[in-house]
Design a protein around this motif. Sequence first.
Motif, PDB file in Angstrom:
ATOM      1  N   LYS A  13       0.863  -1.193   0.000  1.00 39.37           N
ATOM      2  CA  LYS A  13       0.000   0.000   0.000  1.00 39.37           C
ATOM      3  C   LYS A  13       0.895   1.237   0.000  1.00 39.37           C
ATOM      4  CE  LYS A  13      -4.277  -1.651   1.960  1.00 39.37           C
ATOM      5  NZ  LYS A  13      -4.016  -3.093   1.929  1.00 39.37           N
ATOM      6  N   LEU A  15       1.601   4.669   0.961  1.00 37.52           N
ATOM      7  CA  LEU A  15       1.063   5.592   1.966  1.00 37.52           C
ATOM      8  C   LEU A  15       1.332   7.041   1.595  1.00 37.52           C
ATOM      9  CD1 LEU A  15       1.723   4.146   5.525  1.00 37.52           C
ATOM     10  CD2 LEU A  15      -0.246   3.848   4.039  1.00 37.52           C
ATOM     11  N   VAL A  19       6.664   6.511   1.344  1.00 38.16           N
ATOM     12  CA  VAL A  19       6.482   5.366   2.242  1.00 38.16           C
ATOM     13  C   VAL A  19       5.573   4.293   1.632  1.00 38.16           C
ATOM     14  CG1 VAL A  19       5.702   4.592   4.519  1.00 38.16           C
ATOM     15  CG2 VAL A  19       6.847   6.777   4.313  1.00 38.16           C
ATOM     16  N   LYS A  21       3.749   0.646   2.510  1.00 38.64           N
ATOM     17  CA  LYS A  21       3.364  -0.212   3.624  1.00 38.64           C
ATOM     18  C   LYS A  21       3.293  -1.660   3.125  1.00 38.64           C
ATOM     19  CE  LYS A  21      -0.216  -0.482   7.176  1.00 38.64           C
ATOM     20  NZ  LYS A  21      -1.261   0.255   7.877  1.00 38.64           N
ATOM     21  N   ASP A  23       2.718  -4.321   5.454  1.00 36.84           N
ATOM     22  CA  ASP A  23       2.317  -5.042   6.672  1.00 36.84           C
ATOM     23  C   ASP A  23       1.719  -6.409   6.359  1.00 36.84           C
ATOM     24  OD1 ASP A  23       3.132  -2.910   8.142  1.00 36.84           O
ATOM     25  OD2 ASP A  23       1.211  -2.544   9.140  1.00 36.84           O
ATOM     26  N   ASN A  27       5.982  -6.632   7.454  1.00 37.28           N
ATOM     27  CA  ASN A  27       6.125  -5.846   8.682  1.00 37.28           C
ATOM     28  C   ASN A  27       5.129  -6.125   9.800  1.00 37.28           C
ATOM     29  OD1 ASN A  27       7.213  -3.078   6.676  1.00 37.28           O
ATOM     30  ND2 ASN A  27       8.478  -4.343   7.998  1.00 37.28           N
ATOM     31  N   HIS A  28       4.109  -6.932   9.535  1.00 38.55           N
ATOM     32  CA  HIS A  28       3.160  -7.229  10.614  1.00 38.55           C
ATOM     33  C   HIS A  28       2.764  -8.703  10.497  1.00 38.55           C
ATOM     34  CE1 HIS A  28       0.478  -6.598  13.818  1.00 38.55           C
ATOM     35  NE2 HIS A  28      -0.474  -5.890  13.252  1.00 38.55           N
ATOM     36  N   SER A  60      11.636  -6.061  12.277  1.00 40.49           N
ATOM     37  CA  SER A  60      11.301  -6.553  10.926  1.00 40.49           C
ATOM     38  C   SER A  60      12.467  -7.199  10.186  1.00 40.49           C
ATOM     39  CB  SER A  60      10.736  -5.425  10.068  1.00 40.49           C
ATOM     40  OG  SER A  60       9.506  -5.032  10.603  1.00 40.49           O
ATOM     41  N   THR A 100      10.880   6.119   9.415  1.00 39.31           N
ATOM     42  CA  THR A 100       9.422   6.018   9.529  1.00 39.31           C
ATOM     43  C   THR A 100       8.901   6.595  10.850  1.00 39.31           C
ATOM     44  OG1 THR A 100       9.845   3.722  10.116  1.00 39.31           O
ATOM     45  CG2 THR A 100       8.906   4.118   7.951  1.00 39.31           C
TER      46      THR A 100
END
Length: 190
Positions: A13, A15, A19, A21, A23, A27-28, A60, A100
């Motif tokens: 995504k 952002l 940046v 994303k 996740d 990252n998540h 991460s 970030t």
Amino acid sequence: MEALKQKIQNEGKVLSETVLKVDAFINHQIDPTLMQQIGEAFASRFKEAGVTKVLTLESSGIAPSVFTSLQLGVPTVFARKRKSLTLIDQLYTANVYSFTKQETNEISISKDYLQEDDVVLVIDDFLANGQAVLGLKEIVEQAGASLAGVGIIIEKGFQDGGKILREQGIRVESLAILSSLQNGTVTFSE
Ligand code: 5GP
């Protein structure tokens, strides 16, 4: 790395213009199949480099580092962003400004896990302005160890990190290099 680029296109995504994303798979939530392929890709690029340790930054960087370590048959050591107040003289430390989070963290590694005969491969998820890698490089230098190179999952080629590190003669291997995040679209460099 084609599977990584597909994943970024499908699940990344944008952002902002700077940046991305990820996740959903780095990252998540972590995609273990992709992470294994990432580990294999780094290991194959550095297999002749005599690496004795993979070094990264929590949190991460740990997953790609462990998969790389497994392939190379060496341990992963991760720098901590918070250090305990005891045993301070037994730590290597460096300051890292986070792109970030826009804050400076002191990162640290116990002297027990990095020695002067180590050949270190540094791995991280993103390369933006190079601060995280430069902090890890400083720690490698404090230990008197040598740096085999740097493995990055996603390099943002429109920021300065790659240029700064390569100008210092550091070998940087990135699995995907982005040339732009403008207009909400991910564009890769060839
Ligand atoms: P640098 O230290 O190279 O300026 O920034 C790299 C670090 O910042 C990475 O460890 C990563 O955690 C974070 N980072 C930088 N850019 C991005 C981004 O576009 N997306 C995400 N998810 N993390 C980023």
